[in-house]
Design a protein around this motif. Sequence first.
Motif, PDB file in Angstrom:
ATOM      1  N   LEU A 145       6.548   6.030  -7.451  1.00  0.00           N
ATOM      2  CA  LEU A 145       5.631   6.232  -6.392  1.00  0.00           C
ATOM      3  C   LEU A 145       4.347   5.487  -6.798  1.00  0.00           C
ATOM      4  CD1 LEU A 145       6.753   9.190  -4.339  1.00  0.00           C
ATOM      5  CD2 LEU A 145       7.822   6.907  -4.333  1.00  0.00           C
ATOM      6  N   PHE A 146       3.617   4.562  -6.402  1.00  0.00           N
ATOM      7  CA  PHE A 146       2.445   3.980  -6.826  1.00  0.00           C
ATOM      8  C   PHE A 146       1.293   4.499  -5.826  1.00  0.00           C
ATOM      9  CE2 PHE A 146       4.900   1.080  -9.581  1.00  0.00           C
ATOM     10  CZ  PHE A 146       4.110   1.006 -10.602  1.00  0.00           C
ATOM     11  N   ALA A 147       0.608   5.642  -6.317  1.00  0.00           N
ATOM     12  CA  ALA A 147      -0.126   6.254  -5.400  1.00  0.00           C
ATOM     13  C   ALA A 147      -1.466   5.851  -5.270  1.00  0.00           C
ATOM     14  CB  ALA A 147      -0.036   7.643  -5.538  1.00  0.00           C
ATOM     15  N   ARG A 148      -2.023   5.590  -4.320  1.00  0.00           N
ATOM     16  CA  ARG A 148      -3.548   5.373  -3.887  1.00  0.00           C
ATOM     17  C   ARG A 148      -4.398   6.695  -3.691  1.00  0.00           C
ATOM     18  NH1 ARG A 148      -3.780   0.891   0.892  1.00  0.00           N
ATOM     19  NH2 ARG A 148      -5.823   1.466   0.945  1.00  0.00           N
ATOM     20  N   GLY A 149      -5.501   6.624  -4.708  1.00  0.00           N
ATOM     21  CA  GLY A 149      -6.344   7.827  -4.717  1.00  0.00           C
ATOM     22  C   GLY A 149      -6.780   8.023  -3.434  1.00  0.00           C
ATOM     23  N   GLY A 150      -7.332   7.367  -2.608  1.00  0.00           N
ATOM     24  CA  GLY A 150      -7.945   7.505  -1.338  1.00  0.00           C
ATOM     25  C   GLY A 150      -7.010   8.241  -0.431  1.00  0.00           C
ATOM     26  N   PHE A 151      -5.542   7.836  -0.273  1.00  0.00           N
ATOM     27  CA  PHE A 151      -4.415   8.583   0.381  1.00  0.00           C
ATOM     28  C   PHE A 151      -4.392   9.980  -0.166  1.00  0.00           C
ATOM     29  CE2 PHE A 151      -1.989   4.308   1.623  1.00  0.00           C
ATOM     30  CZ  PHE A 151      -3.083   3.916   2.211  1.00  0.00           C
ATOM     31  N   MET A 152      -4.585  10.289  -1.399  1.00  0.00           N
ATOM     32  CA  MET A 152      -4.399  11.632  -1.946  1.00  0.00           C
ATOM     33  C   MET A 152      -5.275  12.548  -1.881  1.00  0.00           C
ATOM     34  SD  MET A 152      -2.621  10.244  -5.674  1.00  0.00           S
ATOM     35  CE  MET A 152      -2.531  12.123  -6.117  1.00  0.00           C
ATOM     36  N   GLU A 153      -6.426  12.199  -1.376  1.00  0.00           N
ATOM     37  CA  GLU A 153      -7.545  12.985  -0.957  1.00  0.00           C
ATOM     38  C   GLU A 153      -7.296  14.175   0.173  1.00  0.00           C
ATOM     39  OE1 GLU A 153     -10.350  13.715  -2.570  1.00  0.00           O
ATOM     40  OE2 GLU A 153     -10.691  11.782  -3.788  1.00  0.00           O
ATOM     41  N   ASP A 154      -6.582  13.612   1.117  1.00  0.00           N
ATOM     42  CA  ASP A 154      -6.167  14.526   2.264  1.00  0.00           C
ATOM     43  C   ASP A 154      -5.260  15.612   1.568  1.00  0.00           C
ATOM     44  OD1 ASP A 154      -5.604  14.794   5.230  1.00  0.00           O
ATOM     45  OD2 ASP A 154      -3.690  14.817   4.351  1.00  0.00           O
ATOM     46  N   ALA A 155      -5.452  17.083   2.040  1.00  0.00           N
ATOM     47  CA  ALA A 155      -4.414  17.996   1.319  1.00  0.00           C
ATOM     48  C   ALA A 155      -3.017  17.922   1.806  1.00  0.00           C
ATOM     49  CB  ALA A 155      -5.114  19.173   1.899  1.00  0.00           C
ATOM     50  N   THR A 156      -2.783  17.402   2.809  1.00  0.00           N
ATOM     51  CA  THR A 156      -1.481  17.039   3.239  1.00  0.00           C
ATOM     52  C   THR A 156      -0.586  16.077   2.367  1.00  0.00           C
ATOM     53  OG1 THR A 156      -1.682  18.049   5.540  1.00  0.00           O
ATOM     54  CG2 THR A 156       0.455  16.877   5.214  1.00  0.00           C
ATOM     55  N   ASN A 157      -1.372  14.974   2.294  1.00  0.00           N
ATOM     56  CA  ASN A 157      -0.832  13.891   1.410  1.00  0.00           C
ATOM     57  C   ASN A 157      -0.682  14.233  -0.101  1.00  0.00           C
ATOM     58  OD1 ASN A 157      -0.336  12.263   3.759  1.00  0.00           O
ATOM     59  ND2 ASN A 157      -2.433  10.976   3.312  1.00  0.00           N
ATOM     60  N   PHE A 158      -1.605  15.055  -0.407  1.00  0.00           N
ATOM     61  CA  PHE A 158      -1.904  15.349  -1.912  1.00  0.00           C
ATOM     62  C   PHE A 158      -0.362  16.375  -2.220  1.00  0.00           C
ATOM     63  CE2 PHE A 158      -2.804  18.127  -5.498  1.00  0.00           C
ATOM     64  CZ  PHE A 158      -3.116  17.191  -6.429  1.00  0.00           C
ATOM     65  N   ALA A 159      -0.027  17.391  -1.312  1.00  0.00           N
ATOM     66  CA  ALA A 159       1.037  18.418  -1.212  1.00  0.00           C
ATOM     67  C   ALA A 159       2.373  17.330  -1.344  1.00  0.00           C
ATOM     68  CB  ALA A 159       1.184  19.183   0.106  1.00  0.00           C
ATOM     69  N   LYS A 160       2.516  16.247  -0.771  1.00  0.00           N
ATOM     70  CA  LYS A 160       3.422  15.492  -0.598  1.00  0.00           C
ATOM     71  C   LYS A 160       3.702  14.872  -2.048  1.00  0.00           C
ATOM     72  CE  LYS A 160       3.356  14.100   4.020  1.00  0.00           C
ATOM     73  NZ  LYS A 160       2.878  12.858   5.056  1.00  0.00           N
ATOM     74  N   ILE A 161       2.534  14.400  -2.463  1.00  0.00           N
ATOM     75  CA  ILE A 161       2.574  13.863  -4.171  1.00  0.00           C
ATOM     76  C   ILE A 161       3.282  15.054  -5.046  1.00  0.00           C
ATOM     77  CG2 ILE A 161       1.392  13.178  -6.165  1.00  0.00           C
ATOM     78  CD1 ILE A 161       2.172  10.926  -3.955  1.00  0.00           C
ATOM     79  N   VAL A 162       2.658  16.156  -4.850  1.00  0.00           N
ATOM     80  CA  VAL A 162       3.229  17.432  -5.578  1.00  0.00           C
ATOM     81  C   VAL A 162       4.614  17.456  -5.589  1.00  0.00           C
ATOM     82  CG1 VAL A 162       2.988  19.545  -6.075  1.00  0.00           C
ATOM     83  CG2 VAL A 162       0.954  18.574  -6.052  1.00  0.00           C
ATOM     84  N   ARG A 163       4.990  17.460  -4.120  1.00  0.00           N
ATOM     85  CA  ARG A 163       6.486  17.889  -4.107  1.00  0.00           C
ATOM     86  C   ARG A 163       7.210  16.560  -4.452  1.00  0.00           C
ATOM     87  NH1 ARG A 163      10.114  16.359   0.124  1.00  0.00           N
ATOM     88  NH2 ARG A 163      11.717  17.699   0.542  1.00  0.00           N
ATOM     89  N   ALA A 164       6.936  15.625  -4.429  1.00  0.00           N
ATOM     90  CA  ALA A 164       7.705  14.351  -5.093  1.00  0.00           C
ATOM     91  C   ALA A 164       7.692  14.479  -6.503  1.00  0.00           C
ATOM     92  CB  ALA A 164       6.988  13.030  -4.775  1.00  0.00           C
ATOM     93  N   ILE A 165       6.933  14.947  -7.274  1.00  0.00           N
ATOM     94  CA  ILE A 165       6.814  15.200  -8.612  1.00  0.00           C
ATOM     95  C   ILE A 165       7.796  16.204  -8.963  1.00  0.00           C
ATOM     96  CG2 ILE A 165       5.449  16.124 -10.644  1.00  0.00           C
ATOM     97  CD1 ILE A 165       2.962  14.801  -9.460  1.00  0.00           C
ATOM     98  N   GLN A 166       7.839  17.412  -8.104  1.00  0.00           N
ATOM     99  CA  GLN A 166       8.591  18.647  -8.278  1.00  0.00           C
ATOM    100  C   GLN A 166      10.178  18.082  -8.224  1.00  0.00           C
ATOM    101  OE1 GLN A 166       6.785  21.266  -5.636  1.00  0.00           O
ATOM    102  NE2 GLN A 166       5.862  22.303  -7.407  1.00  0.00           N
ATOM    103  N   ASN A 167      10.340  17.069  -7.522  1.00  0.00           N
ATOM    104  CA  ASN A 167      11.428  16.472  -6.841  1.00  0.00           C
ATOM    105  C   ASN A 167      12.088  15.419  -7.972  1.00  0.00           C
ATOM    106  OD1 ASN A 167      13.109  17.825  -4.456  1.00  0.00           O
ATOM    107  ND2 ASN A 167      11.085  17.813  -4.113  1.00  0.00           N
ATOM    108  N   GLY A 168      11.477  14.886  -9.040  1.00  0.00           N
ATOM    109  CA  GLY A 168      11.829  14.117 -10.033  1.00  0.00           C
ATOM    110  C   GLY A 168      11.109  12.466  -9.894  1.00  0.00           C
ATOM    111  N   MET A 169      10.358  12.553  -9.066  1.00  0.00           N
ATOM    112  CA  MET A 169       9.922  11.238  -8.849  1.00  0.00           C
ATOM    113  C   MET A 169       8.436  10.978  -9.719  1.00  0.00           C
ATOM    114  SD  MET A 169      11.707  10.005  -6.230  1.00  0.00           S
ATOM    115  CE  MET A 169      12.853  11.083  -6.499  1.00  0.00           C
ATOM    116  N   VAL A 170       8.210   9.854 -10.257  1.00  0.00           N
ATOM    117  CA  VAL A 170       7.410   9.541 -11.087  1.00  0.00           C
ATOM    118  C   VAL A 170       6.213   9.052 -10.274  1.00  0.00           C
ATOM    119  CG1 VAL A 170       6.479   8.061 -13.114  1.00  0.00           C
ATOM    120  CG2 VAL A 170       8.803   9.298 -13.110  1.00  0.00           C
ATOM    121  N   ILE A 171       5.072   9.505 -10.499  1.00  0.00           N
ATOM    122  CA  ILE A 171       3.788   8.977  -9.825  1.00  0.00           C
ATOM    123  C   ILE A 171       2.898   8.150 -10.858  1.00  0.00           C
ATOM    124  CG2 ILE A 171       1.717   9.679  -8.294  1.00  0.00           C
ATOM    125  CD1 ILE A 171       4.224  10.504  -7.155  1.00  0.00           C
ATOM    126  N   ALA A 172       2.643   7.015  -9.977  1.00  0.00           N
ATOM    127  CA  ALA A 172       1.876   6.206 -10.801  1.00  0.00           C
ATOM    128  C   ALA A 172       0.627   5.732 -10.187  1.00  0.00           C
ATOM    129  CB  ALA A 172       2.622   4.838 -10.965  1.00  0.00           C
TER     130      ALA A 172
END
Length: 104
Positions: A32-59
């Motif tokens: 998942l190629f993540a945009r930093g601006g989208f990750m600033e929101d706490a809800t969106n940041f939690a989605k990235i953490v969850r994706a990592i915990q489920n085996g996705m790679v964050i780029a």
Amino acid sequence: MKSIYLTIDDSPSKDTDKLVDFLVSKNIPALLFARGGFMEDATNFAKIVRAIQNGMVIANHSYAHERTSEIGFLSQSQQIAQTQVLIDKAYDIAGVQRPPRYFR
């Protein structure tokens, strides 16, 4: 054995949790190629953490997804670094070792 990863730009989105659940259910690895601006929101940041915990790679997909030709090398470099800090923080919170860094 060779592996193929699906790549998804402009994460996280409103559908990230559903997408991760689907990919996991089908055993499809993804970057998942993540945009930093989208990750600033706490809800969106939690989605990235969850994706990592489920085996996705964050780029890294930079902070604001602006063209380097329009904002210049220095500004783009700063956006990449700013986003990488967020990605590294997400891996730390997820308790998962960060894989190699990818950028697009």
